[in-house]
Design a protein around this motif. Sequence first.
Motif, mmCIF file in Angstrom:
data_model
loop_
_atom_site.group_PDB
_atom_site.id
_atom_site.type_symbol
_atom_site.label_atom_id
_atom_site.label_comp_id
_atom_site.label_asym_id
_atom_site.label_seq_id
_atom_site.Cartn_x
_atom_site.Cartn_y
_atom_site.Cartn_z
ATOM 1 N N MET A 1 -35.875 -8.651 -33.521
ATOM 2 C CA MET A 1 -35.097 -7.714 -32.741
ATOM 3 C C MET A 1 -34.184 -8.493 -31.783
ATOM 4 S SD MET A 1 -36.544 -4.720 -30.308
ATOM 5 C CE MET A 1 -35.656 -3.213 -30.323
ATOM 6 N N LYS A 2 -32.929 -8.147 -31.796
ATOM 7 C CA LYS A 2 -31.954 -8.832 -30.954
ATOM 8 C C LYS A 2 -31.922 -8.206 -29.558
ATOM 9 C CE LYS A 2 -28.996 -10.120 -34.755
ATOM 10 N NZ LYS A 2 -27.705 -9.998 -35.367
ATOM 11 N N THR A 3 -31.582 -9.045 -28.588
ATOM 12 C CA THR A 3 -31.437 -8.537 -27.233
ATOM 13 C C THR A 3 -30.102 -7.801 -27.101
ATOM 14 O OG1 THR A 3 -30.323 -10.510 -26.400
ATOM 15 C CG2 THR A 3 -32.747 -10.496 -26.300
ATOM 16 N N ILE A 4 -29.971 -7.042 -26.043
ATOM 17 C CA ILE A 4 -28.715 -6.334 -25.774
ATOM 18 C C ILE A 4 -27.583 -7.345 -25.662
ATOM 19 C CG2 ILE A 4 -27.489 -4.932 -24.064
ATOM 20 C CD1 ILE A 4 -30.263 -3.652 -23.435
ATOM 21 N N LYS A 5 -27.853 -8.447 -24.992
ATOM 22 C CA LYS A 5 -26.838 -9.496 -24.814
ATOM 23 C C LYS A 5 -26.413 -10.081 -26.156
ATOM 24 C CE LYS A 5 -27.180 -14.059 -23.245
ATOM 25 N NZ LYS A 5 -27.702 -15.081 -22.341
ATOM 26 N N GLU A 6 -27.371 -10.392 -27.022
ATOM 27 C CA GLU A 6 -27.051 -10.963 -28.329
ATOM 28 C C GLU A 6 -26.218 -9.990 -29.168
ATOM 29 O OE1 GLU A 6 -30.968 -13.824 -28.998
ATOM 30 O OE2 GLU A 6 -31.059 -11.715 -29.587
ATOM 31 N N GLU A 7 -26.616 -8.726 -29.169
ATOM 32 C CA GLU A 7 -25.866 -7.710 -29.921
ATOM 33 C C GLU A 7 -24.436 -7.600 -29.401
ATOM 34 O OE1 GLU A 7 -28.010 -4.045 -29.589
ATOM 35 O OE2 GLU A 7 -29.614 -4.700 -30.925
ATOM 36 N N TYR A 8 -24.304 -7.586 -28.086
ATOM 37 C CA TYR A 8 -22.986 -7.446 -27.462
ATOM 38 C C TYR A 8 -22.106 -8.655 -27.796
ATOM 39 C CZ TYR A 8 -19.431 -6.581 -23.926
ATOM 40 O OH TYR A 8 -18.233 -6.357 -23.285
ATOM 41 N N PHE A 9 -22.663 -9.858 -27.649
ATOM 42 C CA PHE A 9 -21.909 -11.076 -27.944
ATOM 43 C C PHE A 9 -21.426 -11.069 -29.393
ATOM 44 C CE2 PHE A 9 -22.991 -14.612 -24.707
ATOM 45 C CZ PHE A 9 -22.919 -13.722 -23.654
ATOM 46 N N GLU A 10 -22.331 -10.776 -30.316
ATOM 47 C CA GLU A 10 -21.965 -10.778 -31.739
ATOM 48 C C GLU A 10 -20.867 -9.770 -32.036
ATOM 49 O OE1 GLU A 10 -25.419 -10.302 -34.199
ATOM 50 O OE2 GLU A 10 -26.265 -12.227 -33.553
ATOM 51 N N GLU A 11 -20.973 -8.597 -31.429
ATOM 52 C CA GLU A 11 -19.958 -7.556 -31.638
ATOM 53 C C GLU A 11 -18.585 -8.013 -31.152
ATOM 54 O OE1 GLU A 11 -18.878 -3.470 -29.403
ATOM 55 O OE2 GLU A 11 -20.948 -3.606 -30.122
ATOM 56 N N ASP A 76 -15.610 -6.342 -16.942
ATOM 57 C CA ASP A 76 -15.721 -5.332 -18.001
ATOM 58 C C ASP A 76 -16.960 -5.591 -18.866
ATOM 59 O OD1 ASP A 76 -13.362 -4.252 -17.043
ATOM 60 O OD2 ASP A 76 -12.125 -5.036 -18.686
ATOM 61 N N HIS A 77 -17.188 -6.862 -19.207
ATOM 62 C CA HIS A 77 -18.368 -7.221 -19.998
ATOM 63 C C HIS A 77 -19.647 -6.848 -19.242
ATOM 64 C CE1 HIS A 77 -16.068 -9.217 -23.025
ATOM 65 N NE2 HIS A 77 -15.827 -10.318 -22.351
ATOM 66 N N ARG A 78 -19.695 -7.215 -17.970
ATOM 67 C CA ARG A 78 -20.889 -6.915 -17.168
ATOM 68 C C ARG A 78 -21.164 -5.417 -17.126
ATOM 69 N NH1 ARG A 78 -19.492 -11.152 -12.335
ATOM 70 N NH2 ARG A 78 -20.390 -12.980 -13.346
ATOM 71 N N ARG A 79 -20.116 -4.659 -16.916
ATOM 72 C CA ARG A 79 -20.258 -3.203 -16.845
ATOM 73 C C ARG A 79 -20.787 -2.648 -18.177
ATOM 74 N NH1 ARG A 79 -16.800 -2.296 -13.383
ATOM 75 N NH2 ARG A 79 -15.029 -3.058 -14.548
ATOM 76 N N GLU A 80 -20.224 -3.119 -19.272
ATOM 77 C CA GLU A 80 -20.639 -2.617 -20.579
ATOM 78 C C GLU A 80 -22.065 -3.040 -20.921
ATOM 79 O OE1 GLU A 80 -19.098 -2.329 -25.175
ATOM 80 O OE2 GLU A 80 -17.694 -2.994 -23.630
ATOM 81 N N ILE A 81 -22.440 -4.261 -20.576
ATOM 82 C CA ILE A 81 -23.812 -4.728 -20.826
ATOM 83 C C ILE A 81 -24.803 -3.886 -20.021
ATOM 84 C CG2 ILE A 81 -25.425 -6.649 -20.469
ATOM 85 C CD1 ILE A 81 -23.014 -8.526 -21.197
#
Length: 105
Positions: A1-11, A76-81
Motif C-alpha cells: 500500500m502506497k502512502t498519500i505522499k507516494e501516490e501524489y508524487f507519482e501522479e 499548492d502541493h502542501r494544500r493538496e496533500i
Amino acid sequence: MKTIKEEYFEEKISDLSRPNGSSRKGKAGLSVKKLKATLLAATGTTQKEIAELLGIPYGTSRNWHTEKNFRQLIEDHRREIVMRFMKKWKEFPTSADTFYLEKEY
C-alpha cells in the motif's frame, strides 16, 4: 500500500513524464527536476538535500526557492496533500467508532 505522499508524487511526475524519457514543461513552466524539487520541498526536504537528490547545484536549488511561482507551487502541493490526508482520515473513523462502541468499559 502506497502512502498519500507516494501516490501524489507519482501522479504529479507522471503528468510530465514522456515514455521516451524526455521531459516537457508543465502548466507552471517547470521542468521535471524543478517539479520534483517543489514536491520534495513541500514535504520538508531541505534545499541542500534537494540539490543532492536531484543532482543539481545547491545554488540552483536556492535560486528556485526565491521564485514566486516555485514557492506558490510548494504551497499548492502542501494544500493538496493535506486535503488528501483529510479525505482518508474521514474514511477511517467508522471502523474506529465501531470498535469503541462495542468495547465494554
